[in-house]
Design a protein around this motif. Sequence first.
Motif, PDB file in Angstrom:
ATOM      1  N   ILE A  14      25.929 100.973  24.677  1.00  0.00           N
ATOM      2  CA  ILE A  14      27.258 101.366  25.132  1.00  0.00           C
ATOM      3  C   ILE A  14      27.879 102.274  24.076  1.00  0.00           C
ATOM      4  O   ILE A  14      28.007 101.889  22.915  1.00  0.00           O
ATOM      5  N   SER A  50      29.090 101.775  35.062  1.00  0.00           N
ATOM      6  CA  SER A  50      28.453 102.073  33.775  1.00  0.00           C
ATOM      7  C   SER A  50      27.392 103.139  34.003  1.00  0.00           C
ATOM      8  O   SER A  50      26.517 102.983  34.855  1.00  0.00           O
ATOM      9  N   VAL A  55      31.153 103.044  29.880  1.00  0.00           N
ATOM     10  CA  VAL A  55      31.654 102.021  30.799  1.00  0.00           C
ATOM     11  C   VAL A  55      33.044 102.436  31.251  1.00  0.00           C
ATOM     12  O   VAL A  55      33.953 102.613  30.435  1.00  0.00           O
TER      13      VAL A  55
END
Length: 328
Positions: A14, A50, A55
């Motif tokens: 992420i 995502s 995200v």
Amino acid sequence: MDVIKTQQISSRPIEKVIVHPLVLLSIVDNYNRVAKDTRKRVTGVLLGTSFKGTVDVTNSYAVPFEEDEKDPSIWFLDHNYHESMFSMFKRNNVIFFLWISEPMRSAAAKEHVVGWYSTGPKLRENDLDIHRLFHKKDSFGYVPNPVLVIIDVQPKELGIPTKAYYDVEEVKENATQKSQRVFVHVPSEIAAHEVEEIGVEHLLRDVKDTTTSTLATEVTGKLTALKGLDARLREIRGYLDLVIDEKLPLNHEILYHLQDVFNLLPNLNVNDLIKAFAVQTNDMMLVIYLSSLIRSVIALHNLINNKMLNKEHEKAEDAKPATVQAAS
């Protein structure tokens, strides 16, 4: 609560978390209804998409949550309520498709559980246990890398009120020590679709003080920006002091970024640059001086005209009684 900085992770699943205004409004409303003027926090589920490490949190809903203030290991999150809300949310999305705009329609169609939120305002000991509920490998499973977004509903510092984290397994250098999961900080930002921006603007009309002039608003904005810059510089100084005192390990990537910042600063020892700054400043001050002078002349002109009009009115008033007496 152990937290690893993002710079210490070579490959991150992420890279960034984007929070939409609708999520912030929903969380603040939940807090005001449940935990206002208390030491409790509220939690809920984050919905969104995502893609390629980003995200996008577009929606949320609250979930009943209780915890023991004295014993952090004792807590309860109503997972049955979460299951019911999520299934109902998917059914409602079908109805909403008929009237929402195209960007939000495509986003709502792809929405799934991306993590959870807490009003913190900081990480707590049982957050890792709660976070484990949202992992795909668990029996409750939702996403392989859920995010935790902490929303500060009563911010005391300048900047956006969101902090995002995801967890990784930290392997100890000593083979005898057991590995453990820790939170990793990830950058977060606030973004909105066009329809959301229009809604936020309508809300701000009720909050914004219309009696404040544009100049005062601009000065206040610049002052807030300078305060934010001062806070960031103090944070950098505090970090460097801790590194010098060997209380924090040396992070070369952070130092590289700081070096880039210093390299981008203008060299004020160059005469040409000093002269350019002086010329530009003098030009701006000349415009300000002429503007002030013109305003003063116009104000004086209006004052003279006003006095002349008052004298004419006085002469007219004095001439009225004499005319009446002559007529009689």
